[in-house]
Design a protein around this motif. Structure first.
Motif, short mmCIF file in Angstrom:
data_model
loop_
_atom_site.label_atom_id
_atom_site.label_comp_id
_atom_site.label_asym_id
_atom_site.label_seq_id
_atom_site.Cartn_x
_atom_site.Cartn_y
_atom_site.Cartn_z
N LYS A 91 51.58 -136.97 -52.16
CA LYS A 91 51.07 -136.30 -53.36
C LYS A 91 52.17 -136.06 -54.39
N THR B 266 54.57 -127.38 -57.03
CA THR B 266 54.41 -125.96 -56.71
C THR B 266 54.91 -125.63 -55.30
N ARG C 218 58.83 -122.97 -51.22
CA ARG C 218 60.06 -123.28 -50.49
C ARG C 218 61.18 -122.34 -50.92
N ARG D 142 51.13 -115.23 -52.87
CA ARG D 142 50.33 -116.15 -53.69
C ARG D 142 50.07 -115.52 -55.07
N ARG E 150 48.66 -127.24 -52.91
CA ARG E 150 47.58 -127.13 -51.93
C ARG E 150 46.29 -126.58 -52.54
N ASP E 151 46.46 -125.73 -53.58
CA ASP E 151 45.31 -124.99 -54.11
C ASP E 151 45.22 -125.12 -55.63
N ARG F 252 52.06 -127.20 -39.36
CA ARG F 252 51.93 -126.78 -40.78
C ARG F 252 50.54 -127.06 -41.31
N ASP G 295 48.33 -124.18 -42.86
CA ASP G 295 47.95 -124.30 -44.28
C ASP G 295 46.42 -124.40 -44.44
N ARG H 243 44.59 -120.65 -43.16
CA ARG H 243 44.89 -119.32 -43.70
C ARG H 243 43.67 -118.82 -44.48
O1 DC Z 1 54.20 -129.34 -50.51
P1 DC Z 1 55.33 -128.71 -49.69
O2 DC Z 1 55.50 -129.35 -48.34
O3 DC Z 1 56.61 -128.68 -50.46
O4 DC Z 1 54.86 -127.18 -49.45
C1 DC Z 1 55.56 -126.32 -48.60
C2 DC Z 1 54.63 -125.20 -48.14
O5 DC Z 1 54.28 -124.37 -49.25
C3 DC Z 1 53.31 -125.67 -47.56
O6 DC Z 1 53.40 -125.83 -46.15
C4 DC Z 1 52.33 -124.58 -47.94
C5 DC Z 1 52.94 -123.95 -49.15
N1 DC Z 1 52.25 -124.27 -50.41
C6 DC Z 1 51.12 -123.54 -50.71
O7 DC Z 1 50.68 -122.72 -49.89
N2 DC Z 1 50.47 -123.72 -51.89
C7 DC Z 1 50.92 -124.63 -52.78
N3 DC Z 1 50.29 -124.80 -53.95
C8 DC Z 1 52.07 -125.41 -52.48
C9 DC Z 1 52.70 -125.22 -51.27
#
Ligand code: DC
Length: 213
Positions: A13, A31, A36, A90, A112-113, A162, A166, A169
């Motif tokens: 992505k 994001t 991180r 968040r 993710r969202d 993970r 993810d 939750r």
């Molecule tokens: O995309 P990433 O692997 O860099 O994201 C790291 C963690 O951050 C992922 O396991 C969950 C969280 N995350 C999130 O909850 N919401 C987002 N918009 C982006 C990442």
């Protein structure tokens, strides 16, 4: 035009979002990097990522931390996933993402969202996914290039943990928006995945007309 690109870790992505931003001349925000940075800041503070108070305090990380190469480490990804469970975290990161998404001229955000919470009005929503095996293989090659000695089995185990955290939750879980277009990159090379995404965006633009742009 807002383009929301959601999906699990190592699905491609980030690569797709960057390429779409370049193709359509839009600014891009990863994001995951914000979560991180919170995870890394908790670690630097000696805090507990599972404690909502410690995680919230870490949301005031200095901007310079976003350039820290450790943000890309597997360990930081795990911490990010843990701090991202807390609703207070968040909420603390919401405005920054929302302001980016709604800037004049549009933007591409990946996470993710994005299509479900940050920018539900996005003109284009992509959900980029791939099998655990394909994602673990990619992450393994990436880690080897960076000199890490994590095994493929370790990486696949981390990805599964993970994904589970993810997706399950309570707040803003990793699920495709109802109106997201799914791109499965398991069998696609980098250029093919990018071409598929560009095609989806162009198809959306044709459907919504120029006012969607
Ligand atoms: O995309 P990433 O692997 O860099 O994201 C790291 C963690 O951050 C992922 O396991 C969950 C969280 N995350 C999130 O909850 N919401 C987002 N918009 C982006 C990442």
């Amino acid at each position: 035009m807002i383009i929301a690109v959601d999906g699990p870790t190592a699905s491609g992505k980030g690569t797709i979002a960057k390429a779409l931003a370049a193709h359509f001349g839009l600014p891009h925000l990863d994001t995951g990097l914000l979560y991180r940075a919170v995870g890394r800041q908790v670690f630097l503070d000696g805090g507990d990522p599972d404690d909502a108070g410690d995680a919230l305090a870490a949301c005031s990380f200095p901007d310079g931390l976003l350039a820290d190469p450790h943000l890309r480490d597997e360990a930081t990804g795990g911490l990010a996933s843990r701090v991202s469970i807390h609703p207070v975290v968040r909420t603390a990161l919401f405005d920054r993402q929302r302001i980016f998404a709604t800037q004049a001229g549009g933007a591409v955000l990946d996470g993710r969202d994005i299509g479900t919470v940050i920018a539900p009005e996005a003109e284009v929503k992509l959900f980029v996914t791939a099998s655990v095996e394909a994602r673990a293989e990619r992450r393994f090659r990436e880690m080897q290039e960076r000199g890490s000695n994590s095994t493929l089995a370790d990486i696949a185990g981390n990805l599964r943990r993970r994904d589970e955290r993810d997706s399950q939750r309570a707040v803003a879980p990793l699920v495709p928006a109802d109106d997201a277009r799914v791109i499965d990159t398991s069998e696609l090379g980098r250029d093919e995945a990018i071409a598929a995404a560009v095609e989806v965006v162009e198809a959306c633009l044709r459907e919504t007309g120029p006012e969607g742009a």
